[in-house]
Design a protein around this motif. Structure first.
Motif, mmCIF file in Angstrom:
data_model
loop_
_atom_site.group_PDB
_atom_site.id
_atom_site.type_symbol
_atom_site.label_atom_id
_atom_site.label_comp_id
_atom_site.label_asym_id
_atom_site.label_seq_id
_atom_site.Cartn_x
_atom_site.Cartn_y
_atom_site.Cartn_z
ATOM 1 N N UNK A 111 0.815 -1.222 0.000
ATOM 2 C CA UNK A 111 0.000 0.000 0.000
ATOM 3 C C UNK A 111 0.847 1.270 0.000
ATOM 4 N N UNK A 112 2.095 1.169 0.452
ATOM 5 C CA UNK A 112 2.976 2.338 0.460
ATOM 6 C C UNK A 112 4.028 2.217 -0.645
ATOM 7 N N UNK A 113 4.927 1.244 -0.526
ATOM 8 C CA UNK A 113 6.055 1.169 -1.459
ATOM 9 C C UNK A 113 5.613 0.858 -2.895
ATOM 10 N N UNK A 114 4.847 -0.200 -3.085
ATOM 11 C CA UNK A 114 4.445 -0.568 -4.440
ATOM 12 C C UNK A 114 3.549 0.493 -5.061
ATOM 13 N N UNK A 115 2.671 1.087 -4.235
ATOM 14 C CA UNK A 115 1.823 2.164 -4.740
ATOM 15 C C UNK A 115 2.673 3.370 -5.172
ATOM 16 N N UNK A 116 3.718 3.682 -4.415
ATOM 17 C CA UNK A 116 4.605 4.771 -4.804
ATOM 18 C C UNK A 116 5.307 4.448 -6.124
ATOM 19 N N UNK A 117 5.697 3.194 -6.302
ATOM 20 C CA UNK A 117 6.311 2.788 -7.571
ATOM 21 C C UNK A 117 5.340 2.991 -8.727
ATOM 22 N N UNK A 118 4.105 2.565 -8.548
ATOM 23 C CA UNK A 118 3.104 2.732 -9.602
ATOM 24 C C UNK A 118 2.873 4.208 -9.918
ATOM 25 N N UNK A 119 2.775 5.032 -8.895
ATOM 26 C CA UNK A 119 2.551 6.460 -9.113
ATOM 27 C C UNK A 119 3.726 7.083 -9.873
ATOM 28 N N UNK A 120 4.939 6.695 -9.502
ATOM 29 C CA UNK A 120 6.125 7.232 -10.187
ATOM 30 C C UNK A 120 6.147 6.819 -11.650
ATOM 31 N N UNK A 121 5.693 5.618 -11.930
ATOM 32 C CA UNK A 121 5.697 5.108 -13.298
ATOM 33 C C UNK A 121 4.497 5.590 -14.107
ATOM 34 N N UNK A 122 3.514 6.194 -13.434
ATOM 35 C CA UNK A 122 2.287 6.555 -14.122
ATOM 36 C C UNK A 122 1.466 5.339 -14.511
ATOM 37 N N UNK A 123 1.471 4.351 -13.656
ATOM 38 C CA UNK A 123 0.800 3.078 -13.921
ATOM 39 C C UNK A 123 -0.421 2.946 -13.012
ATOM 40 N N UNK A 124 -1.540 2.478 -13.553
ATOM 41 C CA UNK A 124 -2.700 2.214 -12.723
ATOM 42 C C UNK A 124 -2.397 1.124 -11.708
ATOM 43 N N UNK A 125 -2.967 1.265 -10.508
ATOM 44 C CA UNK A 125 -2.622 0.331 -9.426
ATOM 45 C C UNK A 125 -3.827 0.109 -8.529
ATOM 46 N N UNK A 126 -4.121 -1.149 -8.276
ATOM 47 C CA UNK A 126 -5.095 -1.531 -7.259
ATOM 48 C C UNK A 126 -4.537 -2.720 -6.491
#
Length: 340
Positions: free
Chosen positions: A280-295
């Protein structure tokens, strides 16, 4: 069938305040020569959440639901709870059970799979605690791994579909499913395959994780690309651990043009701290940095089917009910009480 006179939930335990974080981590890492600065670094994960791990409350909620389910289904066993690393400690709970006159205990570890840290370590902690209690200590049997029980798999199917449904339509069309589990050293994974290594290079643990991912993916509304990834790696970089890391794989998928991922914590029973921080923190931050949708999908542990599964597993042992399994994988180290 063995007569049992108590049910015991065994979990990992976690701090419930900032002053408990470092003592808890010292318990977890005792004897491993982990530098103090590393404990402080990991402690920051807990401080983000006020020093409170969700796991103890999740255990309380599960026990309350299991108590109700036992009553409704005629399972007449008192229920106890003990943790490996924080209060209520397993050693204290077993001592109380001895004082209460409990003789034979059926115990459920909050871990669905076979490997040393998720199975054998529980048994070794039990053995040490019972040795300290001496004469007339209760006998404790661990319930089998339950990774392929419908009560574990069905909630993951529902939660994965719900996470997919939360994605925008365009992202959902190209979404990739990442089934995430705790990484372990490759030597530990290999050992979980038993002496004949019949499960392959990642042992029973890797084979079971892959099987659950398949069982979930095949029941969704349509086919999505899926794979198993790993998280929560620790230890020196020179020691090989199971890969790929969830964040590294997300980087690769973005480069391949994948618009979104749904991460499913199928290696865990509940949404405890490693799920909350690593995903919820690290992987979500990775997705946000990449501009990738994440759930991120929920884990199984709060679902009514999971609660019912606990009762079903108990009935296997007290009534001789037939084991319910969705998989045809062999039982790992059949007959070995330590399993892995």
């Amino acid at each position: 069938m063995r007569p049992y006179d108590a049910f015991l939930l065994i979990s990992f335990g976690g701090p419930e305040g900032e002053d408990e974080v470092i003592p808890f981590l010292e318990n977890v890492t005792r004897g491993r020569n982990i530098p103090r600065e590393r404990l402080a670094e990991v402690g920051e994960h807990y401080f983000l959440f006020g020093g409170v791990s969700p796991i103890n409350q999740q255990c309380r909620d599960l026990l309350a639901a299991v108590t109700t389910d036992f009553d409704a289904k005629g399972v007449d066993l008192p229920i106890y709870w003990g943790n490996r690393f924080w209060a209520p400690m397993l050693t204290d709970t077993l001592a109380r059970m001895k004082q209460d006159g409990v003789r034979r205990v059926l115990a459920l570890p909050t871990s669905a799979y076979c490997n040393w840290s998720s199975r054998t370590a529980y048994q070794e902690d039990i053995d040490r605690a019972l040795a300290d209690l001496g004469e007339d200590a209760p006998e404790v049997d661990l319930i089998r791994p339950f990774y392929d029980h419908p009560g574990f798999v069905t909630p993951l199917i529902e939660h994965t579909q719900a996470a997919l449904d939360r994605l925008p339509d365009q992202q959902r069309e190209g979404a990739h499913l990442l089934f995430s589990a705790h990484s372990i050293p490759t030597t530990m994974a290999e050992a979980s395959g038993g002496p004949d290594h019949s499960f392959g290079p990642e042992g029973a643990y890797g084979a079971q994780l892959a099987e659950v991912a398949r069982l979930v993916a095949e029941k969704l509304d349509r086919e999505y690309p899926f794979e198993v990834v790993y998280q929560s790696r620790s230890g020196p970089p020179s020691q090989p651990w199971l890969e790929p890391d969830v964040n590294d794989r997300m980087e690769e998928l973005k480069a391949e043009g994948v618009p979104a991922v749904v991460v499913i914590p199928h290696g865990f029973v509940s949404d405890h701290m490693e799920v909350k921080f690593d995903l919820d923190v690290e992987a979500k931050e990775t997705a946000d940095r990449l501009g990738m949708g994440y759930e991120r999908a929920l884990s199984s542990g709060s679902h009514p089917a999971f609660v019912s599964m606990v009762t079903d597993l108990v009935r296997e042992y007290i009534d001789g009910a037939e084991p319910v399994r969705l998989s045809s994988l062999p039982r790992c180290n059949e007959g070995d009480r330590k399993c892995c």
